[in-house]
Design a protein around this motif. Structure first.
Motif, PDB file in Angstrom:
ATOM      1  N   THR A 152      58.984 138.447   2.777  1.00 35.38           N
ATOM      2  CA  THR A 152      58.906 139.786   1.743  1.00 35.38           C
ATOM      3  C   THR A 152      59.660 139.499   0.741  1.00 35.38           C
ATOM      4  O   THR A 152      60.905 139.297   0.692  1.00 35.38           O
ATOM      5  N   LEU A 153      58.974 140.107  -0.496  1.00 38.71           N
ATOM      6  CA  LEU A 153      59.429 139.109  -1.898  1.00 38.71           C
ATOM      7  C   LEU A 153      60.273 140.401  -2.438  1.00 38.71           C
ATOM      8  O   LEU A 153      58.203 140.877  -2.679  1.00 38.71           O
ATOM      9  N   VAL A 154      60.875 141.360  -3.633  1.00 37.05           N
ATOM     10  CA  VAL A 154      60.368 142.188  -3.900  1.00 37.05           C
ATOM     11  C   VAL A 154      60.676 141.365  -5.370  1.00 37.05           C
ATOM     12  O   VAL A 154      62.186 140.879  -5.882  1.00 37.05           O
ATOM     13  N   VAL A 155      59.556 142.202  -6.585  1.00 33.00           N
ATOM     14  CA  VAL A 155      60.362 141.799  -7.856  1.00 33.00           C
ATOM     15  C   VAL A 155      60.087 142.676  -9.120  1.00 33.00           C
ATOM     16  O   VAL A 155      59.461 143.658  -8.683  1.00 33.00           O
ATOM     17  N   SER A 156      61.536 143.246  -9.023  1.00 37.36           N
ATOM     18  CA  SER A 156      61.692 144.075 -10.467  1.00 37.36           C
ATOM     19  C   SER A 156      61.322 143.584 -11.393  1.00 37.36           C
ATOM     20  O   SER A 156      60.100 141.954 -11.870  1.00 37.36           O
ATOM     21  N   LEU A 211      60.438 151.414  -0.724  1.00 44.42           N
ATOM     22  CA  LEU A 211      60.737 150.557  -0.651  1.00 44.42           C
ATOM     23  C   LEU A 211      60.870 150.082   1.196  1.00 44.42           C
ATOM     24  O   LEU A 211      60.320 149.355   1.684  1.00 44.42           O
ATOM     25  N   ALA A 212      61.390 150.804   1.999  1.00 43.15           N
ATOM     26  CA  ALA A 212      60.822 150.706   3.538  1.00 43.15           C
ATOM     27  C   ALA A 212      59.967 151.402   3.927  1.00 43.15           C
ATOM     28  O   ALA A 212      59.207 149.901   4.244  1.00 43.15           O
ATOM     29  N   GLY A 218      61.491 144.590   6.192  1.00 38.75           N
ATOM     30  CA  GLY A 218      63.377 144.274   5.562  1.00 38.75           C
ATOM     31  C   GLY A 218      62.928 143.277   3.775  1.00 38.75           C
ATOM     32  O   GLY A 218      61.383 143.110   3.821  1.00 38.75           O
ATOM     33  N   ILE A 219      63.698 143.086   3.045  1.00 43.86           N
ATOM     34  CA  ILE A 219      63.131 141.892   2.059  1.00 43.86           C
ATOM     35  C   ILE A 219      64.397 140.863   2.521  1.00 43.86           C
ATOM     36  O   ILE A 219      65.807 140.651   2.517  1.00 43.86           O
ATOM     37  N   ASP A 220      63.178 139.820   2.576  1.00 47.50           N
ATOM     38  CA  ASP A 220      64.075 138.688   2.107  1.00 47.50           C
ATOM     39  C   ASP A 220      64.581 137.796   0.943  1.00 47.50           C
ATOM     40  O   ASP A 220      64.795 137.414   1.174  1.00 47.50           O
ATOM     41  N   ALA A 235      69.662 146.493  -2.479  1.00 43.53           N
ATOM     42  CA  ALA A 235      70.679 146.023  -1.424  1.00 43.53           C
ATOM     43  C   ALA A 235      70.708 146.620  -0.290  1.00 43.53           C
ATOM     44  O   ALA A 235      70.942 145.721   0.678  1.00 43.53           O
ATOM     45  N   LYS A 236      70.481 147.799   0.258  1.00 43.37           N
ATOM     46  CA  LYS A 236      70.678 148.763   1.699  1.00 43.37           C
ATOM     47  C   LYS A 236      69.379 147.820   2.502  1.00 43.37           C
ATOM     48  O   LYS A 236      69.597 148.159   3.894  1.00 43.37           O
ATOM     49  N   GLN A 237      67.912 147.072   1.489  1.00 40.11           N
ATOM     50  CA  GLN A 237      67.235 146.887   2.322  1.00 40.11           C
ATOM     51  C   GLN A 237      67.078 145.420   2.537  1.00 40.11           C
ATOM     52  O   GLN A 237      66.276 144.855   3.669  1.00 40.11           O
ATOM     53  N   LEU A 238      68.383 144.542   2.449  1.00 36.53           N
ATOM     54  CA  LEU A 238      67.928 142.843   2.235  1.00 36.53           C
ATOM     55  C   LEU A 238      68.344 142.474   3.870  1.00 36.53           C
ATOM     56  O   LEU A 238      68.922 143.304   4.544  1.00 36.53           O
ATOM     57  N   ASN A 239      67.779 141.634   4.423  1.00 38.73           N
ATOM     58  CA  ASN A 239      67.881 140.697   5.580  1.00 38.73           C
ATOM     59  C   ASN A 239      69.075 140.119   5.708  1.00 38.73           C
ATOM     60  O   ASN A 239      69.302 139.538   4.108  1.00 38.73           O
ATOM     61  N   PRO A 240      69.484 139.662   7.435  1.00 37.46           N
ATOM     62  CA  PRO A 240      70.578 138.859   7.365  1.00 37.46           C
ATOM     63  C   PRO A 240      69.817 137.626   6.105  1.00 37.46           C
ATOM     64  O   PRO A 240      68.588 136.936   6.878  1.00 37.46           O
ATOM     65  N   GLY A 241      70.664 136.419   5.811  1.00 43.68           N
ATOM     66  CA  GLY A 241      69.855 135.565   4.882  1.00 43.68           C
ATOM     67  C   GLY A 241      69.032 135.562   3.882  1.00 43.68           C
ATOM     68  O   GLY A 241      68.332 134.540   2.897  1.00 43.68           O
TER      69      GLY A 241
END
Ligand code: NAP
Length: 341
Positions: A152-156, A211-212, A218-220, A235-241
């Motif tokens: 999952t990619l989030v783009v601002s 976002l949730a 989550g966000i990769d 920042a609150k929903q970033l995945n590990p890595g």
């Protein structure tokens, strides 16, 4: 050799906070006769970009600030009107770093001056989707974001010059792509025209909840262009890595003291498990620009890459148009039409 009246906009004073009309001055000069190996370029399109705000301030950066009295920096697309070089003919279309002015004398070996084919794609696109912003998206997502299909990619700034290309490349790579943009019109365009999976209006949504809902796994990758409240929520929903290529943080550019603001480096660096996050510069990939130029232009020609431009008229009004980047009044790449031919 003719001499031409040349209108240009120089930096008159350094802004504190948001730039005002007083920070710019319109001047008229006369072009000098060409020497051997020089060409005279007439500006047709002037690119207005967020990074120019940084160059107006005298702070330490990857590039020197514009000096007081110096022509405001910019890339432009134009046409060769006189040539004293075997490498360029009158009528050639070129991109160059002329700054905010009508005419520019370039050395024919200047690496920032190069020919473009205006028969292939419109000349203005060489300042946007097929130019610097497109290349920023191309390398920033693929090299810094290190995407894997299914992530999952989030783009601002998702409808903008860089963000719109990031998301479309993300879809080509098999990512779930969620945009963040200001206003319903931009979000509808990002989802329906550009093909992102979702687009969140940060001006009206509850960002955490939106976002949730849009990122159930989550966000990769977060492609960072804005900073501020969008970054705090992501920042609150970033995945590990997770990876966060920091392209820019426009929400902070007009701060009265940028050394005192909470930038993405603070926001992501302070997390218990920080994602890989570093600022990158499109020029880090300078030696590979030809690859990106070819790919981006091919995708525009075959319709795989869509783009939006806000083309406005008149060099004199460039300072006013420049402010649009910080209010979101631009929709896609902001370009000033300086002359028609
Ligand atoms: N690192 C590099 O080499 C490189 C190269 C090119 C660009 N950049 C950076 O990439 C980013 C995007 O540049 P661009 O040329 O593509 O500009 P753009 O997205 O075409 O235009 C700027 C957009 O930023 C959004 N924005 C402005 N203020 C904001 C705020 N306070 N909060 C959230 N969004 C805000 C607005 O869109 P909305 O209406 O959606 O709010 C505005 O339309 C900038 O940070 C720029 O500095 C970096």
């Amino acid at each position: 050799m003719s001499q031409y009246q040349n209108k240009r906009i120089v930096l008159a004073s350094r802004p504190v906070g948001e730039p005002t009309a007083d920070n710019f001055r319109l001047e008229t000069t006369t072009t000098e006769p060409l020497e051997a190996g020089q060409i005279l370029i007439k500006t047709l399109y002037l690119s207005l970009d967020p990074y120019m705000r940084g160059r107006m301030s005298d702070v330490k950066s990857y590039a020197d600030p514009v000096a007081i009295g110096e022509v405001m920096t910019a890339e432009t697309a134009g046409v060769v009107v006189e040539s004293n070089s075997p490498l360029y003919a009158v009528g050639d279309h070129v991109c160059c770093r002329s700054g905010w002015q009508e005419y520019f004398v370039s050395n024919d070996k200047d690496p920032m001056t190069y020919k473009v084919d205006a028969a292939k794609v419109p000349l203005s696109t060489y300042l946007g989707v097929c130019g610097m912003p497109g290349r920023t998206a191309y390398f920033g997502l693929q090299r810094e974001g290190k995407p894997t299909a299914g992530e999952t990619l989030v783009v601002s700034a998702a409808s903008g010059a860089v963000g719109s290309v990031v998301g479309q490349i993300g879809k080509k790579l098999g990512l779930r792509v969620v945009g963040v943009a200001g206003g319903a019109k931009k979000c509808t365009y990002v989802k329906d025209e550009l093909g992102f999976d979702e687009c969140i209006d940060y001006k009206s949504a509850d960002l955490d909840a939106a976002l949730a809902a849009a990122c159930p796994n989550g966000i990769d990758i977060y492609f960072e262009s804005v900073g501020g409240m969008v970054s705090e929520a992501v920042a609150k929903q970033l995945n590990p890595g997770a990876r966060v290529p920091i392209c820019g943080y426009i929400a902070n550019y007009n701060s009265k003291d940028i050394t005192q603001v909470r930038t993405p480096f603070h926001i992501f660096g302070e997390l218990e498990t920080p994602p890989a996050h570093k600022f990158f510069l499109v020029f880090d990939y300078y030696s590979e620009f030809a690859e990106a130029n070819q790919a981006l232009t091919d995708w525009v020609v075959n319709g795989e890459l869509k783009y939006q431009e806000t083309i406005v008229d008149g060099l004199e009004k460039a300072p006013e148009y420049f402010s649009w980047l910080f209010s979101g009044k631009n929709f896609g790449k902001l370009v000033v039409n300086v002359a028609d031919h």
